[in-house]
Design an enzyme around this catalytic site. Structure first.
Site, PDB file in Angstrom:
ATOM      1  N   LYS A 112     -12.668 -12.446  11.141  1.00 43.94           N
ATOM      2  CA  LYS A 112     -13.907 -11.705  10.914  1.00 43.94           C
ATOM      3  C   LYS A 112     -14.875 -11.860  12.097  1.00 43.94           C
ATOM      4  CE  LYS A 112     -13.146 -10.807   6.309  1.00 43.94           C
ATOM      5  NZ  LYS A 112     -11.915 -11.454   5.954  1.00 43.94           N
TER       6      LYS A 112
HETATM    7  C1  PLP Z   1     -10.882 -11.033   5.135  1.00 46.00           C
HETATM    8  C2  PLP Z   1      -9.583 -11.715   5.287  1.00 46.00           C
HETATM    9  C3  PLP Z   1      -8.371 -11.053   5.032  1.00 46.00           C
HETATM   10  C4  PLP Z   1      -8.334  -9.626   4.508  1.00 46.00           C
HETATM   11  O1  PLP Z   1      -8.792  -8.707   5.458  1.00 46.00           O
HETATM   12  P1  PLP Z   1      -9.198  -7.237   5.004  1.00 46.00           P
HETATM   13  O2  PLP Z   1      -9.771  -6.586   6.213  1.00 46.00           O
HETATM   14  O3  PLP Z   1     -10.233  -7.405   3.915  1.00 46.00           O
HETATM   15  O4  PLP Z   1      -7.983  -6.563   4.496  1.00 46.00           O
HETATM   16  C5  PLP Z   1      -7.199 -11.726   5.279  1.00 46.00           C
HETATM   17  N1  PLP Z   1      -7.194 -13.007   5.715  1.00 46.00           N
HETATM   18  C6  PLP Z   1      -8.328 -13.672   5.951  1.00 46.00           C
HETATM   19  C7  PLP Z   1      -8.257 -15.078   6.411  1.00 46.00           C
HETATM   20  C8  PLP Z   1      -9.562 -13.053   5.755  1.00 46.00           C
HETATM   21  O5  PLP Z   1     -10.698 -13.714   6.011  1.00 46.00           O
END
Ligand code: PLP
Length: 466
Positions: A112
């Site tokens: 993120k």
């Molecule tokens: C947010 C997240 C996901 C999922 O990603 P999306 O974009 O919501 O599909 C997968 N793994 C981790 C560690 C995350 O923080």
């Protein structure tokens, strides 16, 4: 570049306005009015670029007149300068077919950061041009919250209210949010699941009363700018493995369908993508939708990969819009039906379009532990439980051996130390950059899963318009 709503009933906005708005006023999501396309020569010329320059090239067609190319490069340089690896998103080889794209070298140890470090700077840039202060309201299953808080803590003209499901995020995830004591950061732990928290946030965006008093914005992956920033690392990995001449497959641990949608965008922009594998845990609404066309939400089962414990994947709407001929009226009706019954059937066009590029794989608790053990025992790498879902789906995808399969490593193993230790006996160390996380003071407010209580709390702490 103009941005239009997937539900066809909100004004088109430029990049700056779409970034600040997050959600469209008709409840839809903003998408670019068309997909920019790179030629094979342009893609070949991306090889060897520093990440910040690659990011500028891939994102420039999306920002239009909102930023000059020079300013965009300054922002990408600042955002990616905070990463602990020079390559920003380094690629690692596991065996003759399997590769790992490490997306967790940012400040809060999950992918993120790649988008949110940039989004924090974009907010600052655009708010500095005037206008009302911004009230960011978000729901997090753990990683968005910590990354968003790190990205906007202490910045002028922004307050952030982050809802997380009480007791359902890991201790590292919680502390990464609650130990940030900047006065513009407001953590709220609510009783309920992530989906409950997200439903409250969506309701706030549709609440005329709240919108009249506050200028709301979103940092969840409903914000287009986040997805845009994630398109970049698909190009980074693709050119390293031979694009534009060799197609590559990606296996993406998926919750809200944001990360894998960015892969779809990369493919629409000309990157040769053989397949996008949607990897889920037992919360498998997407796996069912892609295999049977039935998109119906069940109840959420807590797993060792909490950021994927999601039944309603907001960004799936962007795919359905694009595959359904970009008919906002029809999609608005389809989504209204889903919001009422929590179930819908994909149309034939949506199903056929999806199956041309996407496949899916589902990992239960055993599959996850086995994937973590395989990575450790066969490749000497510790991987986190989300990444493990991706590895499981990648290794069972049945793709021909000449197609490289890149699994996106979405979190650092230390962020989910207990699960990694259970599977391997190894306890991953927290990287130095998170420092004394377990010694710091925490601050958060606990609220019941009650909409009025959350609105009252936000109203009491946010800076109103004008
Ligand atoms: C947010 C997240 C996901 C999922 O990603 P999306 O974009 O919501 O599909 C997968 N793994 C981790 C560690 C995350 O923080």
């Amino acid at each position: 570049m103009d941005y239009i709503s997937t539900r066809g009933n909100a004004p088109a906005l430029d990049f700056e306005a779409a970034t600040l708005a997050g959600l469209a006023s008709d409840g839809g999501l903003y998408v670019p009015s068309e997909w920019p396309r790179f030629s094979a020569d342009e893609i070949a010329a991306m090889a060897g670029l520093p990440y910040a320059e690659l990011a500028q090239r891939v994102m420039l067609p999306f920002v239009g007149d909102s930023l000059t190319p020079e300013r965009l490069l300054e922002l990408t340089t600042a955002a990616y300068g905070r990463f602990a690896h020079k390559a920003v998103t380094p690629l690692k080889q596991f065996d003759e077919q399997q590769w790992l794209l490490e997306l967790f070298h940012g400040p809060t140890l999950a992918f993120k950061d790649v988008a949110l470090q940039l989004l924090g700077l974009l907010f600052e840039e655009f708010l500095g041009r005037g206008g009302d202060p911004l009230t960011i309201v978000g729901a997090t299953s753990g990683d968005t919250g910590s990354a968003a808080i790190d990205a906007v803590a202490g910045r002028a003209k922004v307050d952030i209210f982050m809802l997380h499901p009480n007791g359902r995020v890991s201790d590292v995830q919680r502390r990464q949010m609650t130990t940030v004591l900047a006065p513009n950061v407001h953590n709220i732990a609510i009783d309920g699941t992530f989906d409950d928290a997200q439903a409250m946030v969506k309701r706030m965006f549709g609440d005329p009363d709240v919108n009249q008093r506050f200028r709301l914005s979103a940092v969840n992956s409903i914000n287009w700018a986040r997805l845009m920033a994630q398109v970049v690392y698909y190009f980074a990995a693709g050119v390293q493995l031979g694009a534009p001449h060799r197609p590559v497959a990606f296996s993406v641990p998926t919750g809200n369908f944001g990360d894998v949608f960015a892969g779809y965008v990369a493919s629409r922009m000309g990157l040769p993508v053989e397949r996008l594998i949607v990897a889920t845990n037992v919360n498998d609404i997407l796996h069912r939708a892609l295999t049977t066309g039935d998109y119906s939400a069940g109840t959420v089962t807590p797993t060792a990969a909490p950021s994927m414990d999601i039944q309603v994947s907001s960004n799936f709407e962007r795919l359905l819009f694009d595959l359904g001929g970009r008919d906002g009226g029809a999609l608005a009706a389809q989504m209204a039906g889903f919001e009422q019954t929590k179930a819908m059937q994909l149309t034939n066009a949506q199903r056929d379009g999806a199956s041309a590029l996407f496949s899916s794989g589902r990992a239960d608790a055993d599959d996850m532990s086995q994937a973590i053990r395989w990575a450790w025992e066969s490749c000497g790498e510790l991987i986190d439980p989300h990444t493990a879902c991706g590895i499981h789906a990648a290794r069972t995808s049945g793709l021909p051996r000449e197609v490289p399969v890149v699994t996106l490593a979405t979190a650092h193993p230390a962020k989910f130390r207990d699960a990694v230790e259970r599977a391997t006996g190894q306890r991953p160390a927290l990287p130095a950059r998170v420092g004394d996380l377990f010694q710091r003071e925490e601050r958060f407010t606990e609220l019941e899963g009650d909409y009025a209580a959350v609105v009252d709390y936000v109203a009491a702490h946010a800076v109103p318009r004008g």
